[in-house]
Design an enzyme around this catalytic site. Structure first.
Site, mmCIF file in Angstrom:
data_model
loop_
_atom_site.group_PDB
_atom_site.id
_atom_site.type_symbol
_atom_site.label_atom_id
_atom_site.label_comp_id
_atom_site.label_asym_id
_atom_site.label_seq_id
_atom_site.Cartn_x
_atom_site.Cartn_y
_atom_site.Cartn_z
ATOM 1 N N ALA A 54 0.833 -1.197 0.000
ATOM 2 C CA ALA A 54 0.000 0.000 0.000
ATOM 3 C C ALA A 54 0.876 1.258 0.000
ATOM 4 O O ALA A 54 1.210 1.785 -1.069
ATOM 5 C CB ALA A 54 -0.927 -0.035 1.211
ATOM 6 N N ARG A 55 1.246 1.732 1.176
ATOM 7 C CA ARG A 55 2.100 2.914 1.288
ATOM 8 C C ARG A 55 3.077 2.686 2.423
ATOM 9 O O ARG A 55 2.702 2.181 3.492
ATOM 10 C CB ARG A 55 1.262 4.170 1.584
ATOM 11 N N ASP B 112 6.614 -3.906 -0.932
ATOM 12 C CA ASP B 112 6.723 -3.251 -2.238
ATOM 13 C C ASP B 112 6.826 -1.739 -2.060
ATOM 14 O O ASP B 112 7.129 -1.020 -3.011
ATOM 15 C CB ASP B 112 5.514 -3.592 -3.120
ATOM 16 N N GLU C 182 11.160 6.291 0.724
ATOM 17 C CA GLU C 182 11.047 5.681 -0.602
ATOM 18 C C GLU C 182 11.472 6.708 -1.645
ATOM 19 O O GLU C 182 10.972 7.833 -1.592
ATOM 20 C CB GLU C 182 9.606 5.232 -0.835
ATOM 21 N N HIS D 183 8.377 -0.677 -5.387
ATOM 22 C CA HIS D 183 7.086 -0.047 -5.679
ATOM 23 C C HIS D 183 6.647 -0.323 -7.130
ATOM 24 O O HIS D 183 6.407 0.610 -7.909
ATOM 25 C CB HIS D 183 7.136 1.457 -5.389
ATOM 26 N N VAL D 184 6.517 -1.591 -7.435
ATOM 27 C CA VAL D 184 6.139 -1.991 -8.787
ATOM 28 C C VAL D 184 4.759 -2.663 -8.822
ATOM 29 O O VAL D 184 4.380 -3.267 -9.826
ATOM 30 C CB VAL D 184 7.200 -2.937 -9.411
#
Lengths: 304, 304
Positions: free
Chosen positions: B219-220, B243, B248, B267-268
């Site tokens: 998510a975040r 992810d 980030e 983050h894909v």
């Protein structure tokens, strides 16, 4: 009361008691059964070993049912006494094998090994991947394992086609493969090894797949021609996830180990800790049916 | 005829024609719109860029609808002209993000990184893993992404509980977490980042999880306290698939890179090649509804 024989003390603990009433004895199938074991009426086969000898089995004078926790029953057929019902473990290992197939296919599709390598180097390096949405996947097989694989992939909108030995409403046959392979982006093998499936995935099969297609084998290594697959992997045309290989175990130095774009796991699809839990869920269900005189599940020999 | 503006020539090709009749123009939202773009009635937002300036948007005198291909709409709210309908891209990225969550969870559960390391060494080294059957999984969230994750895990008989900000029939609330965490074997975060979810997964949250539990965050990053997670990973108590991270991108040398039992992807989740295909499937559906005067989907502002 029913005397139930299980192969290990750990399995006796899992069973706890005998539905319908009875007693649990332990015998791993090797050596001579003792006097208490000789009274066995319901025998659970040793998943991690072979069957007892025909002589040892014949000593169980009151034996009525043999329940295996494997899908395959072949080693038991020659030793099974007349009149004894044989049931297999269909469903016990299916879920864990199917989930490994999905894990492997998604790892290939989403480049997880590349990201693991970047992580080793401490590098944040996004790259674009495709996803399952609209991806044409042939699932070879239409049993429990195949259906679970297909169901999970359909959650993500993959276009799943089942292909098996006999046609059914939503199942194509192996004869349709020449028409299906050229547009398949992934092929997942979930077929048993038979005379018809041995070597099915040969050089011609692989050549019919489009560039970039993925092959997943969680069934039996000998369904795939290893040399033909290695050649396609080296050409960079295909990628593969293999939980089973031919030969198996894959020896040190075998060219598959170092072929590009292949992920190999050492035949761990069904061997999860969950199999005993599932296996004894099935055993309890069978004993409940046995006590009530109901039809047993998964009967492969002997009727009941 | 409807003038539809899309941000790139590639997207014009994907759209092909305008359902209901019309013309497609291309503008990426930067600089001044030309005379042809100024006639735009239906604008597709630039997924890879920010919104145009309020001044530039005001030049589109006939603008009726802005369709975004992202779930989030925040940057557009300050610049949206009065009376223009704003629709988001709910569903466009959900499938690919959900499938990455499942891939990561299964990779952890089935020890795929260990098998990859054994493959590097050319070693066939089976080890036993657990599987999803009966595994208690909390999915934090109850939107499209969360539901797909849960549906896929349930194919393999995981016991899935959804936990979200508002209770619904089959959804528990964040207030129930203290009761749910101690028996959860895995937690998958699929919540939006809000004031309520920022830092939700802190030291106390992680400490409430049993030994061996898995954390998945697609998510975040800021929903998780990074330092608290690193501490639990170093203790060997938990494993994680991330992810998204905080900070980030994760900088070189950050302790997360070298923590044990963590898999990191950059983050894909949503950035697959499939998003444009799905995005323009939604755009075509919206234009069909627009031409027919039907209610648009995913309206977040302005009604219609």
């Amino acid at each position: 009361v029913t005397i139930v024989c299980v192969p290990t003390a750990a399995e006796r603990d899992l069973l706890e008691d005998v539905p319908g009433g009875g007693r649990v004895v332990v015998w791993d199938g090797t050596g001579d059964p003792g006097a208490d074991v000789a009274e066995t009426e319901f025998l659970v086969g040793n998943y991690l070993g072979g069957p007892p000898s025909a002589e040892a089995l014949a000593r169980l004078g009151g034996l009525r049912v043999v329940q295996l926790l494997s899908a395959g029953v072949e080693p038991w057929l020659p030793v099974l006494p007349d009149g004894v019902v044989l049931c297999n473990g269909r469903g016990v290992h299916g879920g864990s094998t199917a989930e490994l197939a999905v894990a492997g296919l998604l790892s290939l599709l989403r480049h997880l090994p590349d990201f693991a390598a970047a992580q080793e180097r401490g590098e944040w390096s996004p790259r674009t991947a495709d996803d399952l949405d609209g991806l044409r996947v042939l699932v070879l097989g239409a049993g429990d394992i195949a259906r679970r694989i297909g169901a999970a992939l359909r959650v993500f909108d993959a276009e799943v086609t089942y292909v098996a030995r006999t046609a059914r409403e939503d199942v194509r046959t192996l004869a349709d493969l020449p028409h299906l392979l050229p547009s398949a982006r992934a092929v997942v093998i979930a077929l048993p090894l038979t005379e018809q499936t041995r070597g099915l995935v040969d050089a011609a099969f692989l050549a019919a797949l489009p560039d970039g297609a993925m092959l997943v084998n969680i069934a039996r290594g000998r369904i795939v021609h290893t040399d033909a697959l290695v050649a396609e992997l080296r050409r960079g045309r295909l990628s593969a996830f293999l939980d089973v290989t031919d030969p198996e175990p894959l020896p040190a130095g075998h060219p598959l180990w170092t072929a590009p774009n292949v992920l190999i796991t050492p035949h761990v699809g069904g061997g999860t800790t969950g199999w005993r839990r599932r296996g004894y869920r099935l055993v309890r269900e069978q004993l409940t049916r046995y006590a009530a005189g109901d039809q047993l599940l998964n009967v492969v020999e002997g009727g009941y």
